[in-house]
Design a protein around this motif. Structure first.
Motif, PDB file in Angstrom:
ATOM      1  N   SER A  68       0.827  -1.213   0.000  1.00  0.00           N
ATOM      2  CA  SER A  68       0.000   0.000   0.000  1.00  0.00           C
ATOM      3  C   SER A  68       0.858   1.259   0.000  1.00  0.00           C
ATOM      4  CB  SER A  68      -0.946   0.014   1.204  1.00  0.00           C
ATOM      5  OG  SER A  68      -0.231   0.185   2.415  1.00  0.00           O
ATOM      6  N   ALA A  69       2.043   1.178   0.608  1.00  0.00           N
ATOM      7  CA  ALA A  69       2.949   2.333   0.646  1.00  0.00           C
ATOM      8  C   ALA A  69       3.836   2.412  -0.595  1.00  0.00           C
ATOM      9  CB  ALA A  69       3.806   2.280   1.905  1.00  0.00           C
ATOM     10  N   GLY A  70       3.741   1.415  -1.482  1.00  0.00           N
ATOM     11  CA  GLY A  70       4.459   1.476  -2.744  1.00  0.00           C
ATOM     12  C   GLY A  70       5.918   1.077  -2.680  1.00  0.00           C
ATOM     13  N   PHE A  71       6.255   0.182  -1.751  1.00  0.00           N
ATOM     14  CA  PHE A  71       7.628  -0.295  -1.633  1.00  0.00           C
ATOM     15  C   PHE A  71       7.800  -1.661  -2.300  1.00  0.00           C
ATOM     16  CE2 PHE A  71       7.686   2.577   2.126  1.00  0.00           C
ATOM     17  CZ  PHE A  71       8.849   3.276   1.856  1.00  0.00           C
ATOM     18  N   GLU A  72       8.988  -1.872  -2.868  1.00  0.00           N
ATOM     19  CA  GLU A  72       9.385  -3.180  -3.380  1.00  0.00           C
ATOM     20  C   GLU A  72      10.268  -3.866  -2.351  1.00  0.00           C
ATOM     21  OE1 GLU A  72       8.423  -4.662  -6.060  1.00  0.00           O
ATOM     22  OE2 GLU A  72       7.578  -3.060  -7.292  1.00  0.00           O
ATOM     23  N   ASP A  73      10.079  -5.171  -2.183  1.00  0.00           N
ATOM     24  CA  ASP A  73      10.904  -5.996  -1.296  1.00  0.00           C
ATOM     25  C   ASP A  73      12.122  -6.441  -2.100  1.00  0.00           C
ATOM     26  OD1 ASP A  73      12.026  -7.875   0.386  1.00  0.00           O
ATOM     27  OD2 ASP A  73      10.239  -9.128   0.545  1.00  0.00           O
ATOM     28  N   ILE A  74      13.250  -5.774  -1.906  1.00  0.00           N
ATOM     29  CA  ILE A  74      14.419  -5.989  -2.752  1.00  0.00           C
ATOM     30  C   ILE A  74      14.932  -7.422  -2.663  1.00  0.00           C
ATOM     31  CG2 ILE A  74      16.771  -5.246  -3.276  1.00  0.00           C
ATOM     32  CD1 ILE A  74      14.551  -3.202  -3.930  1.00  0.00           C
ATOM     33  N   ALA A  75      14.870  -8.017  -1.493  1.00  0.00           N
ATOM     34  CA  ALA A  75      15.376  -9.389  -1.339  1.00  0.00           C
ATOM     35  C   ALA A  75      14.697 -10.336  -2.306  1.00  0.00           C
ATOM     36  CB  ALA A  75      15.171  -9.868   0.095  1.00  0.00           C
ATOM     37  N   ARG A  76      13.383 -10.202  -2.434  1.00  0.00           N
ATOM     38  CA  ARG A  76      12.645 -11.148  -3.277  1.00  0.00           C
ATOM     39  C   ARG A  76      12.592 -10.714  -4.748  1.00  0.00           C
ATOM     40  NH1 ARG A  76      13.522 -15.912  -1.539  1.00  0.00           N
ATOM     41  NH2 ARG A  76      12.796 -16.329   0.576  1.00  0.00           N
ATOM     42  N   LEU A  77      13.165  -9.566  -5.056  1.00  0.00           N
ATOM     43  CA  LEU A  77      13.466  -9.251  -6.445  1.00  0.00           C
ATOM     44  C   LEU A  77      14.804  -9.874  -6.842  1.00  0.00           C
ATOM     45  CD1 LEU A  77      12.500  -5.459  -6.756  1.00  0.00           C
ATOM     46  CD2 LEU A  77      11.134  -7.453  -7.391  1.00  0.00           C
ATOM     47  N   ALA A  78      15.706  -9.938  -5.861  1.00  0.00           N
ATOM     48  CA  ALA A  78      17.047 -10.457  -6.120  1.00  0.00           C
ATOM     49  C   ALA A  78      17.115 -11.974  -6.042  1.00  0.00           C
ATOM     50  CB  ALA A  78      18.034  -9.851  -5.128  1.00  0.00           C
ATOM     51  N   VAL A  79      16.312 -12.563  -5.166  1.00  0.00           N
ATOM     52  CA  VAL A  79      16.375 -14.006  -4.899  1.00  0.00           C
ATOM     53  C   VAL A  79      14.975 -14.591  -5.079  1.00  0.00           C
ATOM     54  CG1 VAL A  79      16.976 -15.778  -3.211  1.00  0.00           C
ATOM     55  CG2 VAL A  79      18.237 -13.604  -3.239  1.00  0.00           C
ATOM     56  N   PRO A  80      14.801 -15.612  -5.916  1.00  0.00           N
ATOM     57  CA  PRO A  80      13.474 -16.197  -6.149  1.00  0.00           C
ATOM     58  C   PRO A  80      12.809 -16.649  -4.849  1.00  0.00           C
ATOM     59  CG  PRO A  80      15.066 -17.080  -7.711  1.00  0.00           C
ATOM     60  CD  PRO A  80      15.852 -16.291  -6.699  1.00  0.00           C
ATOM     61  N   GLU A  81      11.470 -16.532  -4.808  1.00  0.00           N
ATOM     62  CA  GLU A  81      10.737 -16.867  -3.588  1.00  0.00           C
ATOM     63  C   GLU A  81      10.859 -18.334  -3.212  1.00  0.00           C
ATOM     64  OE1 GLU A  81       6.805 -15.527  -2.916  1.00  0.00           O
ATOM     65  OE2 GLU A  81       7.179 -13.510  -3.674  1.00  0.00           O
ATOM     66  N   GLU A  82      11.175 -19.210  -4.164  1.00  0.00           N
ATOM     67  CA  GLU A  82      11.310 -20.633  -3.830  1.00  0.00           C
ATOM     68  C   GLU A  82      12.635 -20.942  -3.137  1.00  0.00           C
ATOM     69  OE1 GLU A  82      12.127 -20.201  -8.347  1.00  0.00           O
ATOM     70  OE2 GLU A  82      10.697 -19.431  -6.855  1.00  0.00           O
ATOM     71  N   GLN A  83      13.517 -19.965  -3.037  1.00  0.00           N
ATOM     72  CA  GLN A  83      14.816 -20.172  -2.382  1.00  0.00           C
ATOM     73  C   GLN A  83      14.751 -19.700  -0.939  1.00  0.00           C
ATOM     74  OE1 GLN A  83      18.257 -18.893  -4.623  1.00  0.00           O
ATOM     75  NE2 GLN A  83      19.385 -18.391  -2.752  1.00  0.00           N
ATOM     76  N   LYS A  84      15.254 -20.520  -0.019  1.00  0.00           N
ATOM     77  CA  LYS A  84      15.310 -20.138   1.386  1.00  0.00           C
ATOM     78  C   LYS A  84      16.228 -18.933   1.561  1.00  0.00           C
ATOM     79  CE  LYS A  84      12.887 -23.519   3.443  1.00  0.00           C
ATOM     80  NZ  LYS A  84      11.688 -23.252   4.286  1.00  0.00           N
ATOM     81  N   LEU A  85      15.841 -18.042   2.463  1.00  0.00           N
ATOM     82  CA  LEU A  85      16.608 -16.821   2.671  1.00  0.00           C
ATOM     83  C   LEU A  85      16.452 -16.380   4.116  1.00  0.00           C
ATOM     84  CD1 LEU A  85      18.276 -15.063   0.685  1.00  0.00           C
ATOM     85  CD2 LEU A  85      16.277 -13.581   0.484  1.00  0.00           C
ATOM     86  N   TYR A  86      17.563 -16.291   4.839  1.00  0.00           N
ATOM     87  CA  TYR A  86      17.527 -15.943   6.263  1.00  0.00           C
ATOM     88  C   TYR A  86      18.504 -14.803   6.574  1.00  0.00           C
ATOM     89  CZ  TYR A  86      16.062 -20.911   6.223  1.00  0.00           C
ATOM     90  OH  TYR A  86      15.474 -22.120   5.926  1.00  0.00           O
ATOM     91  N   THR A  87      18.164 -14.031   7.603  1.00  0.00           N
ATOM     92  CA  THR A  87      19.078 -12.997   8.110  1.00  0.00           C
ATOM     93  C   THR A  87      19.305 -13.120   9.614  1.00  0.00           C
ATOM     94  OG1 THR A  87      17.311 -11.394   8.583  1.00  0.00           O
ATOM     95  CG2 THR A  87      18.248 -11.391   6.337  1.00  0.00           C
ATOM     96  N   TRP A  88      18.567 -14.008  10.270  1.00  0.00           N
ATOM     97  CA  TRP A  88      18.628 -14.163  11.739  1.00  0.00           C
ATOM     98  C   TRP A  88      18.663 -15.642  12.081  1.00  0.00           C
ATOM     99  CZ3 TRP A  88      15.283 -16.800  14.942  1.00  0.00           C
ATOM    100  CH2 TRP A  88      15.392 -16.573  16.316  1.00  0.00           C
ATOM    101  N   TRP A  89      19.530 -15.956  13.059  1.00  0.00           N
ATOM    102  CA  TRP A  89      19.632 -17.316  13.580  1.00  0.00           C
ATOM    103  C   TRP A  89      19.725 -17.223  15.093  1.00  0.00           C
ATOM    104  CZ3 TRP A  89      21.992 -15.361   9.345  1.00  0.00           C
ATOM    105  CH2 TRP A  89      21.842 -16.033   8.129  1.00  0.00           C
ATOM    106  N   SER A  90      18.919 -17.993  15.798  1.00  0.00           N
ATOM    107  CA  SER A  90      18.801 -17.888  17.247  1.00  0.00           C
ATOM    108  C   SER A  90      20.106 -18.209  17.961  1.00  0.00           C
ATOM    109  CB  SER A  90      17.711 -18.851  17.733  1.00  0.00           C
ATOM    110  OG  SER A  90      17.658 -18.861  19.137  1.00  0.00           O
ATOM    111  N   TYR A  91      20.309 -17.515  19.067  1.00  0.00           N
ATOM    112  CA  TYR A  91      21.434 -17.831  19.950  1.00  0.00           C
ATOM    113  C   TYR A  91      21.255 -19.198  20.596  1.00  0.00           C
ATOM    114  CZ  TYR A  91      23.210 -12.967  20.055  1.00  0.00           C
ATOM    115  OH  TYR A  91      23.748 -11.739  19.743  1.00  0.00           O
TER     116      TYR A  91
END
Length: 269
Positions: free
Chosen positions: A190-213
């Protein structure tokens, strides 16, 4: 000719403790702008000298007493602080923004984690998170049109099935519940933003930025979530180098690491 601008977002989980981590990252990766979340300090306690020494002398910071909030933008380029939407009902230090000399606005958000129970009636932290998500889209939709704007930060929501290690097992876990994922995506669109991660990496590929301690060996178990985001509006997209999008998982290791990895994107100057 001016050089491209490399922007990094990183939940640093205490900037005073992990300023050496940021210094090492800056030396290795040469970002121009570093957006930090969960700085965990008041403004007067922020390690200004460390950032000036690492070549990021221009700073816009917002801290608070106690708690786990706090956001900062550090830059090699001059910054002009700009107003942000009213997103946090508790008035926490969670949103900050600055304009670069090129006119690009960088908005840095640390969205509430939401506690452990995904029930707004039983858990006020979760109610606060949902309220923040509800304000996000309308807040940014009201801002001046035509301004190049990048929104980054720890949004504490993994919106897609492959943004978590197990969609089925995490559907009832805070950060991946439909209440959160639907609100985040509705607000982004609604705010008109693109999610850059999912433009760069296909949605069928796992993608993480956080891993629990909590994991004895986070890399081996690889039970991650994509909680850290970079969005760009239509005006900024013409300058975005989508192929430059990077998650830097190596920085999840090493000396007293944050549980988040830094994420970077380069834009044409």
């Amino acid at each position: 000719m001016t050089r491209p601008i490399k922007i990094t977002t990183w939940n640093i989980n205490s900037v005073r403790l992990r300023a050496p981590n940021v210094e090492a990252f800056v030396a290795a990766e040469k970002p121009d702008v570093v957006c930090l979340q969960e700085t965990k300090c008041q403004d007067a306690e922020f390690p200004l000298k460390a950032f000036k020494d690492m070549g990021l002398p221009y700073l816009v910071i917002r801290g608070q007493r106690g708690g786990h909030a706090g956001v900062a933008i550090a830059s090699r380029l001059p910054l002009e602080q700009v107003d942000v939407p009213d997103l946090c009902r508790e008035n926490h230090a969670r949103v900050i923004a600055a304009r670069l000399p090129s006119g690009l606005e960088v908005h840095n958000i640390y969205l509430p984690a939401g506690g452990d129970t995904p029930d707004p009636d039983a858990n006020d932290k979760f109610a606060h998170k949902l309220d923040f998500l509800d304000r996000l889209g309308p807040g940014y939709k009201k801002l001046k049109k035509g301004v190049k704007r990048v929104l980054v930060g720890d949004l504490n929501v993994a919106p897609h099935e492959n943004d978590v290690w197990s969609h089925k097992q995490l559907l009832g876990i805070v950060s991946h519940t439909p209440q959160e994922t639907e609100r985040l995506e509705d607000s982004r669109k609604s705010a008109g933003f693109e999610d850059i991660a999912r433009l760069a990496v296909p949605e069928e590929q796992k993608l993480y930025t956080w891993w629990s301690y909590r994991a004895a060996d986070w890399a081996a178990s690889n039970r991650g979530r994509r909680l850290d985001h970079i969005w760009a509006n239509k005006a900024a997209m013409e300058d975005v180098k989508v192929s430059s999008y990077r998650i830097h998982p190596a920085w999840r290791s090493g000396w007293k690491p944050s549980d988040h990895a830094p994420v970077s994107l380069t834009l044409k100057a």
